[in-house]
Design a protein around this motif. Structure first.
Motif, PDB file in Angstrom:
ATOM      1  N   GLY A  54       3.417 -80.331  32.764  1.00 58.18           N
ATOM      2  CA  GLY A  54       3.026 -81.801  32.626  1.00 58.18           C
ATOM      3  C   GLY A  54       1.689 -82.169  33.311  1.00 58.18           C
ATOM      4  N   GLN A  55       0.914 -81.254  33.328  1.00 58.26           N
ATOM      5  CA  GLN A  55      -0.406 -81.555  34.189  1.00 58.26           C
ATOM      6  C   GLN A  55      -1.489 -81.833  33.102  1.00 58.26           C
ATOM      7  OE1 GLN A  55      -0.192 -77.701  35.794  1.00 58.26           O
ATOM      8  NE2 GLN A  55      -0.187 -78.640  38.045  1.00 58.26           N
ATOM      9  N   GLY A  56      -2.048 -83.092  33.215  1.00 61.01           N
ATOM     10  CA  GLY A  56      -3.030 -83.483  32.455  1.00 61.01           C
ATOM     11  C   GLY A  56      -2.631 -84.171  30.857  1.00 61.01           C
ATOM     12  N   VAL A  57      -1.201 -83.852  30.560  1.00 65.57           N
ATOM     13  CA  VAL A  57      -0.676 -84.260  29.342  1.00 65.57           C
ATOM     14  C   VAL A  57       0.848 -84.638  29.740  1.00 65.57           C
ATOM     15  CG1 VAL A  57      -2.015 -82.891  27.711  1.00 65.57           C
ATOM     16  CG2 VAL A  57      -0.229 -81.522  28.972  1.00 65.57           C
ATOM     17  N   PRO A  58       1.457 -85.277  28.780  1.00 66.06           N
ATOM     18  CA  PRO A  58       3.041 -85.387  29.170  1.00 66.06           C
ATOM     19  C   PRO A  58       3.558 -84.028  28.795  1.00 66.06           C
ATOM     20  CG  PRO A  58       2.061 -87.103  27.476  1.00 66.06           C
ATOM     21  CD  PRO A  58       0.948 -86.212  27.885  1.00 66.06           C
ATOM     22  N   GLN A  59       4.515 -83.735  29.726  1.00 70.65           N
ATOM     23  CA  GLN A  59       5.289 -82.518  29.494  1.00 70.65           C
ATOM     24  C   GLN A  59       6.012 -82.500  28.245  1.00 70.65           C
ATOM     25  OE1 GLN A  59       8.887 -81.658  31.993  1.00 70.65           O
ATOM     26  NE2 GLN A  59       7.761 -79.865  32.845  1.00 70.65           N
ATOM     27  N   ASN A  60       5.574 -81.069  27.518  1.00 67.78           N
ATOM     28  CA  ASN A  60       6.115 -80.770  26.362  1.00 67.78           C
ATOM     29  C   ASN A  60       6.449 -79.335  26.117  1.00 67.78           C
ATOM     30  OD1 ASN A  60       6.072 -80.047  23.374  1.00 67.78           O
ATOM     31  ND2 ASN A  60       5.072 -82.239  22.799  1.00 67.78           N
ATOM     32  N   TYR A  61       7.435 -78.878  25.991  1.00 65.34           N
ATOM     33  CA  TYR A  61       7.924 -77.289  26.169  1.00 65.34           C
ATOM     34  C   TYR A  61       7.505 -76.753  24.802  1.00 65.34           C
ATOM     35  CZ  TYR A  61      10.624 -78.036  30.568  1.00 65.34           C
ATOM     36  OH  TYR A  61      10.728 -78.367  31.830  1.00 65.34           O
ATOM     37  N   GLU A  62       7.734 -77.687  23.706  1.00 71.46           N
ATOM     38  CA  GLU A  62       7.500 -77.242  22.562  1.00 71.46           C
ATOM     39  C   GLU A  62       5.953 -76.646  22.356  1.00 71.46           C
ATOM     40  OE1 GLU A  62       9.026 -80.039  23.010  1.00 71.46           O
ATOM     41  OE2 GLU A  62      11.104 -79.962  21.819  1.00 71.46           O
ATOM     42  N   GLU A  63       4.926 -77.631  22.950  1.00 69.83           N
ATOM     43  CA  GLU A  63       3.683 -77.222  22.937  1.00 69.83           C
ATOM     44  C   GLU A  63       3.415 -76.097  23.709  1.00 69.83           C
ATOM     45  OE1 GLU A  63       0.732 -78.630  21.335  1.00 69.83           O
ATOM     46  OE2 GLU A  63       2.271 -78.847  19.953  1.00 69.83           O
ATOM     47  N   ALA A  64       4.229 -76.009  24.807  1.00 67.89           N
ATOM     48  CA  ALA A  64       4.085 -74.784  25.716  1.00 67.89           C
ATOM     49  C   ALA A  64       4.531 -73.652  25.098  1.00 67.89           C
ATOM     50  CB  ALA A  64       4.721 -75.014  27.020  1.00 67.89           C
ATOM     51  N   VAL A  65       5.428 -73.403  24.470  1.00 66.61           N
ATOM     52  CA  VAL A  65       5.881 -72.228  23.719  1.00 66.61           C
ATOM     53  C   VAL A  65       4.721 -71.830  22.808  1.00 66.61           C
ATOM     54  CG1 VAL A  65       7.778 -71.244  22.098  1.00 66.61           C
ATOM     55  CG2 VAL A  65       8.168 -72.488  24.035  1.00 66.61           C
ATOM     56  N   LYS A  66       4.352 -72.917  21.771  1.00 62.90           N
ATOM     57  CA  LYS A  66       3.503 -72.612  20.863  1.00 62.90           C
ATOM     58  C   LYS A  66       2.108 -71.943  21.510  1.00 62.90           C
ATOM     59  CE  LYS A  66       0.301 -75.617  19.001  1.00 62.90           C
ATOM     60  NZ  LYS A  66      -0.182 -76.831  18.485  1.00 62.90           N
ATOM     61  N   TRP A  67       1.592 -72.334  22.689  1.00 65.62           N
ATOM     62  CA  TRP A  67       0.393 -71.812  22.960  1.00 65.62           C
ATOM     63  C   TRP A  67       0.764 -70.449  23.778  1.00 65.62           C
ATOM     64  CZ3 TRP A  67      -3.674 -73.304  20.765  1.00 65.62           C
ATOM     65  CH2 TRP A  67      -3.925 -74.525  20.334  1.00 65.62           C
ATOM     66  N   TYR A  68       1.650 -70.556  24.529  1.00 61.69           N
ATOM     67  CA  TYR A  68       2.179 -69.034  24.839  1.00 61.69           C
ATOM     68  C   TYR A  68       2.259 -68.125  24.084  1.00 61.69           C
ATOM     69  CZ  TYR A  68       3.174 -71.197  29.749  1.00 61.69           C
ATOM     70  OH  TYR A  68       3.124 -72.006  31.114  1.00 61.69           O
ATOM     71  N   SER A  69       2.939 -68.583  22.747  1.00 60.31           N
ATOM     72  CA  SER A  69       3.260 -67.463  21.901  1.00 60.31           C
ATOM     73  C   SER A  69       1.789 -67.127  21.313  1.00 60.31           C
ATOM     74  CB  SER A  69       3.855 -68.064  21.025  1.00 60.31           C
ATOM     75  OG  SER A  69       5.347 -68.361  21.478  1.00 60.31           O
ATOM     76  N   MET A  70       0.753 -68.012  20.997  1.00 64.42           N
ATOM     77  CA  MET A  70      -0.422 -67.665  20.455  1.00 64.42           C
ATOM     78  C   MET A  70      -1.100 -66.556  21.604  1.00 64.42           C
ATOM     79  SD  MET A  70      -1.980 -70.984  18.991  1.00 64.42           S
ATOM     80  CE  MET A  70      -1.208 -71.842  17.703  1.00 64.42           C
ATOM     81  N   ALA A  71      -1.157 -66.898  22.742  1.00 60.87           N
ATOM     82  CA  ALA A  71      -1.673 -66.293  23.828  1.00 60.87           C
ATOM     83  C   ALA A  71      -1.122 -64.817  23.959  1.00 60.87           C
ATOM     84  CB  ALA A  71      -1.691 -66.949  25.416  1.00 60.87           C
ATOM     85  N   LYS A  72       0.108 -64.633  23.820  1.00 60.46           N
ATOM     86  CA  LYS A  72       0.919 -63.652  23.904  1.00 60.46           C
ATOM     87  C   LYS A  72       0.218 -62.402  22.882  1.00 60.46           C
ATOM     88  CE  LYS A  72       5.027 -63.060  22.412  1.00 60.46           C
ATOM     89  NZ  LYS A  72       4.810 -61.755  21.540  1.00 60.46           N
ATOM     90  N   ASN A  73      -0.007 -62.949  21.805  1.00 57.81           N
ATOM     91  CA  ASN A  73      -0.522 -62.020  20.642  1.00 57.81           C
ATOM     92  C   ASN A  73      -1.918 -61.447  21.025  1.00 57.81           C
ATOM     93  OD1 ASN A  73       1.967 -62.498  19.356  1.00 57.81           O
ATOM     94  ND2 ASN A  73       0.845 -64.323  18.320  1.00 57.81           N
ATOM     95  N   TYR A  74      -2.427 -61.813  21.711  1.00 60.09           N
ATOM     96  CA  TYR A  74      -3.959 -61.347  22.127  1.00 60.09           C
ATOM     97  C   TYR A  74      -4.103 -61.026  23.487  1.00 60.09           C
ATOM     98  CZ  TYR A  74      -4.661 -63.528  17.322  1.00 60.09           C
ATOM     99  OH  TYR A  74      -4.231 -63.655  16.048  1.00 60.09           O
ATOM    100  N   LEU A  75      -3.625 -61.522  24.295  1.00 64.39           N
ATOM    101  CA  LEU A  75      -3.882 -61.437  25.916  1.00 64.39           C
ATOM    102  C   LEU A  75      -3.306 -60.107  26.335  1.00 64.39           C
ATOM    103  CD1 LEU A  75      -5.256 -63.056  28.022  1.00 64.39           C
ATOM    104  CD2 LEU A  75      -3.212 -64.176  28.680  1.00 64.39           C
ATOM    105  N   ASN A  76      -4.274 -59.429  26.881  1.00 66.01           N
ATOM    106  CA  ASN A  76      -3.761 -58.117  27.696  1.00 66.01           C
ATOM    107  C   ASN A  76      -3.094 -58.207  28.827  1.00 66.01           C
ATOM    108  OD1 ASN A  76      -5.056 -56.497  25.782  1.00 66.01           O
ATOM    109  ND2 ASN A  76      -6.926 -56.430  26.841  1.00 66.01           N
ATOM    110  N   ARG A  77      -3.337 -59.325  29.350  1.00 65.09           N
ATOM    111  CA  ARG A  77      -2.431 -59.665  30.717  1.00 65.09           C
ATOM    112  C   ARG A  77      -1.400 -60.714  30.241  1.00 65.09           C
ATOM    113  NH1 ARG A  77      -7.454 -61.428  34.724  1.00 65.09           N
ATOM    114  NH2 ARG A  77      -8.898 -59.461  34.300  1.00 65.09           N
ATOM    115  N   CYS A  78      -0.517 -60.147  29.340  1.00 69.95           N
ATOM    116  CA  CYS A  78       0.507 -61.213  28.638  1.00 69.95           C
ATOM    117  C   CYS A  78       1.697 -60.909  29.527  1.00 69.95           C
ATOM    118  CB  CYS A  78       0.630 -60.946  27.131  1.00 69.95           C
ATOM    119  SG  CYS A  78       1.363 -59.449  26.894  1.00 69.95           S
TER     120      CYS A  78
END
Length: 281
Positions: A133-157
């Motif tokens: 919830g930093q700079g935006v209202p806390q939203n776990y659904e959005e957090a999961v969405k962006w984490y999941s996208m990052a996980k697919n491409y980020l070596n440091r996942c």
């Protein structure tokens, strides 16, 4: 959230500006001043890749005098051209207040621009902003969405996997799913990633997603406590030895683990140590 990730571009491609390539060659030879000179020439001609590299040189003080303000200046020039790495890095500068007034809202703005271009570091950073919830209202659904996208491409996942495990375990933004959480934790336990072995110990102790197995729980708590110095695992071992839960009862072992956990969970550990002193244990 944890420290956000900068993107320090390391790959070289044929389509880069000739001066960028010369700068890269100098950098590989560890001639940082010469690298900065080449990148400055290209950056002043408007080359966004070189602007990012020059900005990073200023950020860490490599080949130039360290200056967050100069780093921001060059990151911004590239970011305004749509360069995703620059947008991510500018977001980090706003998140940390380096060279600019700290602003979570500005950080989110720049992370989003990069994340929507598929930039994995920015996707991870943006997920963290929604998560906490930093700079935006806390939203776990959005957090999961962006984490999941990052996980697919980020070596440091690795840390992304652990956080996704926590979210599936607790039902934050996704249906609660112990087996899926266990899967995320399990792939990271031998990699020295904080929290993963401790969480695996909890899963075995409580029978979350696996048959309850106290020996396995103790095994993973000890792994976390000894190998990663996980304070929660150290504290839990202290409790187990104090009360003889799944291990032989031992006040000496309990005190040892409580003392080790002091820097991470000071209030809890101090309270336990005071109790043992009061009992002359």
């Amino acid at each position: 959230m944890g420290m956000p990730y900068y993107d320090n571009i390391k790959n070289i491609k044929k389509e880069y500006h000739p001066f960028y390539i010369e700068g890269y060659k100098s950098y590989k030879r560890r001639n940082y001043e010469e690298a900065a000179q080449w990148w400055r020439k290209a950056a002043e001609q408007g080359d966004a890749d070189s602007q990012v590299k020059l900005g990073d040189m200023y950020r860490i003080g490599e080949g130039v005098s360290q200056s967050y303000e100069e780093a921001v200046k060059w990151f911004r020039k590239a970011a305004e051209q749509g360069h995703a790495s620059a947008q991510n890095n500018l977001g980090v500068m706003y998140a940390t207040g380096q060279g600019v007034p700290q602003s979570d809202e500005e950080a989110v703005k720049w992370y989003r621009k990069a994340a929507e271009q598929g930039h994995a570091y920015a996707q991870y950073n943006l997920g963290g902003m929604y998560d906490h919830g930093q700079g935006v209202p806390q939203n776990y659904e959005e957090a999961v969405k962006w984490y999941s996208m990052a996980k697919n491409y980020l070596n440091r996942c690795h840390i992304v996997n652990v956080r996704l495990g926590e979210m599936y375990e607790n039902g934050y933004g996704v249906p609660q799913d112990y087996e899926r959480a266990l899967g995320y934790y399990s792939v990271e336990v031998y990699k020295g990633i904080p929290r993963a072995p401790y969480h695996l110990g909890r899963m075995y102790e409580n029978g979350y997603g696996v048959p309850q197995d106290y020996e396995e729980a103790v095994k993973w708590y000890k792994f976390a406590a000894e190998r990663i110095h996980d304070h929660k695992a150290q504290y839990r071992l202290g409790e187990m030895y104090e009360k003889g839960i799944y291990v032989p009862q031992s006040y000496e072992e309990a005190k040892k683990w409580y003392l080790l956990s002091l820097s991470g969970v000071p209030k809890l550990a101090k309270a336990k140590l005071n109790e043992l002193r009061a009992l002359n244990k």
